[in-house]
Design an enzyme around this catalytic site. Structure first.
Site, short mmCIF file in Angstrom:
data_model
loop_
_atom_site.label_atom_id
_atom_site.label_comp_id
_atom_site.label_asym_id
_atom_site.label_seq_id
_atom_site.Cartn_x
_atom_site.Cartn_y
_atom_site.Cartn_z
CB SER A 1 -6.61 3.90 -0.29
OG SER A 1 -5.28 4.18 0.10
CG HIS B 1 -5.20 8.59 -0.73
ND1 HIS B 1 -5.43 8.96 0.57
CD2 HIS B 1 -5.02 7.25 -0.73
CE1 HIS B 1 -5.39 7.88 1.35
NE2 HIS B 1 -5.14 6.83 0.58
#
Length: 286
Positions: A64, A267
């Site tokens: 990711s 993230h």
């Protein structure tokens, strides 16, 4: 959510950080392009006929953090792959062409190896971002920060740190690197940011286990760097680039968890991926 025990923060305690210096926040795509592409040529060049630059055929594989998860909107919802991912930002330099971009949220070592095997021939460079999922990123984020469980969290952190130091982990990373080297002459392995800001006392006021996860991420990054050095490729460490911009800082480049957008949590945001692009770009320079 997605993966990697990746976790970022600013800490006053000594850590295994390499000194590339603090990356500055970039306010717009124009400035990002300038930072990635480098200085313009002399004014006299404007009078000459423009010809397309020779392009580096580049591919990006991994999890990711390679896919750009956290920087919406997503062009590919199945992989949470973003147009603001650092591989995409690198193409603001017209000398770089993103020929393949199979990076996908949730990719572990076997999945990343499969991505490499799908890459076309004729590539000049490949960036690889992998390892976090293999040491339990999702489980740690959930049990330590989303629904904190003191009976489970510390053991998961310890297991992840230990797993990054095993021969099996090293062999898996080596396999990905060797497969990438068979596809392109230049391979770059990227590390993970420390996700959490730590104050002068070495703690994050919101999250109890932030400093432990940051410490485990340093161990993960050290293990990745060791594999890069052993295989003769470049390792791009972004710990210093994200320093001062972790969750809990005044200018975070990492998304905190938000229940309505759970995939984005823990993230990088658009500023974080701009910092990644700036850190990776020199390693792709012709």
């Amino acid at each position: 959510m997605a993966e990697s025990t990746a976790v970022a923060a600013e800490s006053d305690r000594p850590r295994s950080r390499r000194g590339r210096g603090l990356a500055v926040a970039i306010a717009g795509l124009g400035l990002i392009a300038a930072a990635i592409a480098g200085p313009a040529g002399p004014a006299s060049a404007a009078a000459t006929k423009w010809t397309p630059p020779q392009q580096l055929q580049y591919a990006a594989v991994g999890d990711s953090f390679a896919a750009g998860t956290g920087a919406r909107p997503y062009a590919d919802k199945a992989c949470s792959r973003s147009a603001l991912a650092y591989p995409k930002l690198l193409t603001l330099d017209l000398r770089i062409k993103l020929a393949a971009f199979p990076a996908c949220s949730g990719a572990d070592i076997p999945a990343t190896l499969a991505q490499v095997n799908t890459l076309p021939s004729g590539l000049g460079a490949i960036s690889v971002g992998v390892g976090g999922q293999d040491v339990g990123f999702v489980a740690v984020m959930y049990s330590c920060f989303v629904v904190p469980d003191p009976a489970v969290c510390p053991a998961l952190i310890a297991a992840g740190a230990a797993g990054a130091q095993t021969p099996e982990f090293a062999a898996g990373i080596d396999a990905v690197i060797l497969a990438a080297k068979a596809k392109a002459p230049k391979v770059v392995l990227t590390g993970y940011p420390l996700l959490f800001h730590e104050n002068g006392a070495g703690v994050n006021p919101k999250y109890q286990y932030a400093d432990e996860v940051n410490d485990a991420t340093v161990i993960l990054n050290d293990a990745l760097e060791a594999r890069a050095l052993a295989n003769g490729i470049v390792f791009v460490d972004v710990e210093d680039d994200f320093a001062g911009h972790g969750i809990g800082s005044s200018r975070p480049w990492i998304n905190d968890f938000f229940a309505l957008l759970p995939t984005d949590g823990f993230h990088p945001n658009a500023f974080g991926y701009a910092a990644y692009a700036k850190a990776v770009r020199p390693s792709l320079a012709p």
